[in-house]
Design a protein around this motif. Structure first.
Motif, PDB file in Angstrom:
ATOM      1  N   LEU A   1       0.530 -12.879  61.161  1.00 51.13           N
ATOM      2  CA  LEU A   1      -0.376 -12.638  62.282  1.00 51.13           C
ATOM      3  C   LEU A   1       0.203 -13.169  63.586  1.00 51.13           C
ATOM      4  CD1 LEU A   1      -3.841 -13.385  60.627  1.00 51.13           C
ATOM      5  CD2 LEU A   1      -3.041 -11.175  61.497  1.00 51.13           C
ATOM      6  N   GLY A   2       0.934 -14.285  63.505  1.00 49.09           N
ATOM      7  CA  GLY A   2       1.603 -14.788  64.690  1.00 49.09           C
ATOM      8  C   GLY A   2       2.674 -13.836  65.185  1.00 49.09           C
TER       9      GLY A   2
ATOM     10  N   GLY B   1     -17.206  -7.388  54.505  1.00 51.88           N
ATOM     11  CA  GLY B   1     -16.432  -8.379  53.776  1.00 51.88           C
ATOM     12  C   GLY B   1     -14.948  -8.062  53.803  1.00 51.88           C
ATOM     13  N   ARG B   2     -14.501  -7.322  54.822  1.00 51.67           N
ATOM     14  CA  ARG B   2     -13.089  -6.934  54.943  1.00 51.67           C
ATOM     15  C   ARG B   2     -12.607  -7.234  56.358  1.00 51.67           C
ATOM     16  NH1 ARG B   2     -11.643  -1.140  52.787  1.00 51.67           N
ATOM     17  NH2 ARG B   2      -9.607  -2.164  52.783  1.00 51.67           N
ATOM     18  N   ARG B   3     -11.322  -7.594  56.459  1.00 53.47           N
ATOM     19  CA  ARG B   3     -10.731  -7.955  57.744  1.00 53.47           C
ATOM     20  C   ARG B   3      -9.563  -7.037  58.133  1.00 53.47           C
ATOM     21  NH1 ARG B   3     -15.061 -11.054  58.732  1.00 53.47           N
ATOM     22  NH2 ARG B   3     -15.163 -12.972  57.510  1.00 53.47           N
ATOM     23  N   LEU B   4      -8.722  -6.706  57.164  1.00 51.16           N
ATOM     24  CA  LEU B   4      -7.443  -6.057  57.451  1.00 51.16           C
ATOM     25  C   LEU B   4      -7.568  -4.697  58.135  1.00 51.16           C
ATOM     26  CD1 LEU B   4      -4.410  -6.315  57.288  1.00 51.16           C
ATOM     27  CD2 LEU B   4      -4.502  -5.431  54.943  1.00 51.16           C
ATOM     28  N   PRO B   5      -8.480  -3.802  57.715  1.00 43.94           N
ATOM     29  CA  PRO B   5      -8.536  -2.501  58.409  1.00 43.94           C
ATOM     30  C   PRO B   5      -8.793  -2.621  59.900  1.00 43.94           C
ATOM     31  CG  PRO B   5      -9.778  -2.423  56.355  1.00 43.94           C
ATOM     32  CD  PRO B   5      -9.417  -3.858  56.580  1.00 43.94           C
ATOM     33  N   PHE B   6      -9.612  -3.573  60.284  1.00 46.26           N
ATOM     34  CA  PHE B   6      -9.908  -3.761  61.705  1.00 46.26           C
ATOM     35  C   PHE B   6      -8.674  -4.262  62.455  1.00 46.26           C
ATOM     36  CE2 PHE B   6     -13.870  -4.042  59.398  1.00 46.26           C
ATOM     37  CZ  PHE B   6     -14.729  -3.268  60.165  1.00 46.26           C
ATOM     38  N   VAL B   7      -7.897  -5.130  61.796  1.00 42.84           N
ATOM     39  CA  VAL B   7      -6.664  -5.631  62.399  1.00 42.84           C
ATOM     40  C   VAL B   7      -5.685  -4.486  62.620  1.00 42.84           C
ATOM     41  CG1 VAL B   7      -4.668  -7.126  62.013  1.00 42.84           C
ATOM     42  CG2 VAL B   7      -6.967  -7.951  61.454  1.00 42.84           C
ATOM     43  N   GLN B   8      -5.474  -3.662  61.613  1.00 46.39           N
ATOM     44  CA  GLN B   8      -4.483  -2.595  61.700  1.00 46.39           C
ATOM     45  C   GLN B   8      -4.893  -1.519  62.698  1.00 46.39           C
ATOM     46  OE1 GLN B   8      -4.444  -1.669  57.506  1.00 46.39           O
ATOM     47  NE2 GLN B   8      -2.586  -2.873  57.136  1.00 46.39           N
ATOM     48  N   ILE B   9      -6.143  -1.102  62.666  1.00 41.93           N
ATOM     49  CA  ILE B   9      -6.606  -0.063  63.597  1.00 41.93           C
ATOM     50  C   ILE B   9      -6.582  -0.572  65.037  1.00 41.93           C
ATOM     51  CG2 ILE B   9      -8.609   1.307  64.298  1.00 41.93           C
ATOM     52  CD1 ILE B   9      -9.335   1.451  61.294  1.00 41.93           C
TER      53      ILE B   9
ATOM     54  N   ARG C   1      -9.775  -5.568  66.763  1.00 41.41           N
ATOM     55  CA  ARG C   1      -8.980  -6.420  65.868  1.00 41.41           C
ATOM     56  C   ARG C   1      -9.354  -7.891  65.922  1.00 41.41           C
ATOM     57  NH1 ARG C   1      -4.974  -5.254  70.232  1.00 41.41           N
ATOM     58  NH2 ARG C   1      -4.475  -7.213  71.294  1.00 41.41           N
ATOM     59  N   THR C   2      -9.921  -8.374  67.024  1.00 40.85           N
ATOM     60  CA  THR C   2     -10.002  -9.814  67.254  1.00 40.85           C
ATOM     61  C   THR C   2     -10.851 -10.549  66.226  1.00 40.85           C
ATOM     62  OG1 THR C   2      -9.583  -9.582  69.618  1.00 40.85           O
ATOM     63  CG2 THR C   2     -10.697 -11.583  68.905  1.00 40.85           C
ATOM     64  N   GLY C   3     -12.062 -10.054  65.948  1.00 36.69           N
ATOM     65  CA  GLY C   3     -12.927 -10.758  65.016  1.00 36.69           C
ATOM     66  C   GLY C   3     -12.318 -10.864  63.632  1.00 36.69           C
ATOM     67  N   GLY C   4     -11.800  -9.757  63.119  1.00 34.14           N
ATOM     68  CA  GLY C   4     -11.178  -9.768  61.805  1.00 34.14           C
ATOM     69  C   GLY C   4      -9.941 -10.641  61.753  1.00 34.14           C
TER      70      GLY C   4
ATOM     71  N   GLU D   1      -5.146  -8.178  52.321  1.00 30.29           N
ATOM     72  CA  GLU D   1      -6.569  -8.324  52.640  1.00 30.29           C
ATOM     73  C   GLU D   1      -7.120  -9.671  52.186  1.00 30.29           C
ATOM     74  OE1 GLU D   1      -9.227  -7.980  54.406  1.00 30.29           O
ATOM     75  OE2 GLU D   1      -9.640  -5.874  53.959  1.00 30.29           O
ATOM     76  N   GLN D   2      -8.009 -10.243  53.006  1.00 28.88           N
ATOM     77  CA  GLN D   2      -8.765 -11.432  52.629  1.00 28.88           C
ATOM     78  C   GLN D   2     -10.230 -11.019  52.510  1.00 28.88           C
ATOM     79  OE1 GLN D   2      -8.313 -14.502  55.540  1.00 28.88           O
ATOM     80  NE2 GLN D   2      -6.248 -15.026  54.955  1.00 28.88           N
ATOM     81  N   ARG D   3     -10.665 -10.771  51.314  1.00 31.85           N
ATOM     82  CA  ARG D   3     -12.051 -10.333  51.124  1.00 31.85           C
ATOM     83  C   ARG D   3     -13.003 -11.531  51.119  1.00 31.85           C
ATOM     84  NH1 ARG D   3     -13.234  -5.171  49.656  1.00 31.85           N
ATOM     85  NH2 ARG D   3     -11.484  -3.781  49.216  1.00 31.85           N
ATOM     86  N   VAL D   4     -14.158 -11.333  51.707  1.00 28.77           N
ATOM     87  CA  VAL D   4     -15.253 -12.299  51.618  1.00 28.77           C
ATOM     88  C   VAL D   4     -16.462 -11.531  51.103  1.00 28.77           C
ATOM     89  CG1 VAL D   4     -14.374 -13.758  53.473  1.00 28.77           C
ATOM     90  CG2 VAL D   4     -15.901 -11.870  54.028  1.00 28.77           C
TER      91      VAL D   4
END
Length: 387
Positions: free
Chosen positions: A13-14, A71-79, A114-117, A187-190
């Motif tokens: 991510l960095g 409960g998903r983060r990665l799709p928001f980051v990539q899009i 992307r920011t929140g995810g 993915e980091q699922r919650v």
């Protein structure tokens, strides 16, 4: 055994943020020059930047809450990174103000998606004792890109003076490399939440339902954003002081280098002492910088002030997110950070627009002195918050 702080997720991510900021900051120092060259006034620049920030902020709240719901983060980051990478060069395809407005807004929309995810992924990769350092490392990587970007812009303009439109197109390459790097993330699922896709402004209700400590911090952060206009006004202040375009970019690079070097150590201080004293110190430094810029004339004045401005950023931006992450559960973090960011960005719309009007009406010196005085009032409020 001592836990590893910089995990694979944190490092990737960095790197993604570094590449994205190379692309963004190739453009940021020349943005006011480019906008003025195609007919934008100072007030128009302030309105454009404020509207773009508001778009990013509202989308941060909406997509942050949607990320929590799924409960998903990665799709928001990539899009999100993908949209930003494509939108930047589009600002140079046509020079009509409406087109520039749409492209700039789309670029900020990608940031909002992307920011929140992304921030939730960073928090999930840390422990309560290391979160400020994790956010500090991410800010350091991000800001390293912010230092490299203007250097690349400076080299480009050295060989191709005044070719701002081609510079925008060249910025697409590091942005696309960042998108490729997001494909290496896992993915980091919650646990998903009930409710499905949220309403556009539904995230705003979170402030009332959240812990009172989060609510008080939220108002403090938004109050500061209400007086903290776009950094473009700092660059315009240097231009008014008679600095060349090369010197303007050089001081901006210096600020980012200081920020990058100090972000991780200040994260360490926040993990050790708590985020409040570090963040409060940053606000006091901010006030001093704005007052100092009204009197600066010599080159070493600008050196001290821009070093201090880097210190302020290192002590506040990542530290504020770490502070939020200590006050809310992990499952709500996308919503919590997104809600604060939404409020900050709407406040920035007001701050940047008002700053442009104040500059034209009262002059740059009055604007900067007023900003410093108001920031001290916000510091007084923050000092009363629980540590």
């Amino acid at each position: 055994m001592r836990p590893r702080i910089i995990t694979r997720t944190v490092l990737l991510l960095g790197l993604v943020s570094l590449l994205t900021d190379v692309a963004s900051e190739m453009l940021y120092p020349v943005m006011p020059l480019y906008l003025e060259s195609i007919g934008f006034s100072v007030a128009g620049i302030g309105l454009l930047e404020g509207a773009a920030s508001a778009t990013a902020g509202l989308s941060k709240g909406y997509f942050g809450q949607w990320s929590d719901r799924l409960g998903r983060r990665l799709p928001f980051v990539q899009i999100g990174y993908g949209i930003s990478a494509v939108a930047k060069p589009l600002m140079a395809v046509f020079i009509a103000p409406w087109w520039v407005f749409l492209a700039r807004t789309a670029e900020r929309l990608g940031k909002g998606i992307r920011t929140g995810g992304r921030d939730a992924m960073l928090s999930g990769a840390a422990t309560p004792a290391t979160r400020a350092r994790v956010f500090g490392f991410h800010r350091a990587m991000d800001t390293t890109g912010a230092a490299l970007g203007p250097l690349l812009a400076l080299a480009f303009l050295w060989f191709f003076p005044g070719q701002y439109r081609w510079l925008f197109i060249a910025s697409a390459l590091p942005g696309l490399l960042a998108v490729v790097a997001t494909l290496l993330l896992k993915e980091q699922r919650v646990p998903p939440q009930e409710g499905g896709r949220p309403g556009l402004l539904e995230f705003a209700r979170y402030v009332r339902a959240a812990d009172p400590a989060y609510r008080r911090l939220c108002w403090g952060l938004i109050s500061f954003a209400l007086i903290n206009s776009s950094d473009l006004f700092l660059l315009l202040m240097l231009k008014q002081a008679g600095l060349s375009d090369t010197a303007l970019i050089g001081w901006y690079v210096f600020y980012n280098l200081v920020y990058a070097v100090l972000a991780y150590p200040f994260g360490g201080l926040a993990d050790r002492w708590g985020p409040k004293p570090v963040y409060l110190g940053g606000l006091l430094v901010f006030a001093g910088v704005y007052l100092g810029l009204t009197q600066a004339v010599a080159w070493w004045h600008f050196g001290i002030l821009f070093a201090a401005y880097g210190l302020y950023a290192a002590a506040t931006e990542g530290v504020a997110k770490a502070w939020i992450s200590k006050l809310v559960p992990q499952r709500d973090l996308g919503t919590a950070i997104g809600t604060v960011s939404a409020g900050e960005s709407l406040a920035t719309l007001v701050a940047s627009t008002a700053a442009g009007v104040a500059w034209l009406t009262f002059g740059a010196e009055a604007l900067f002195i007023g900003t410093a005085v108001l920031s001290l009032l916000v510091a007084g409020y923050v000092s009363r918050l629980a540590g």
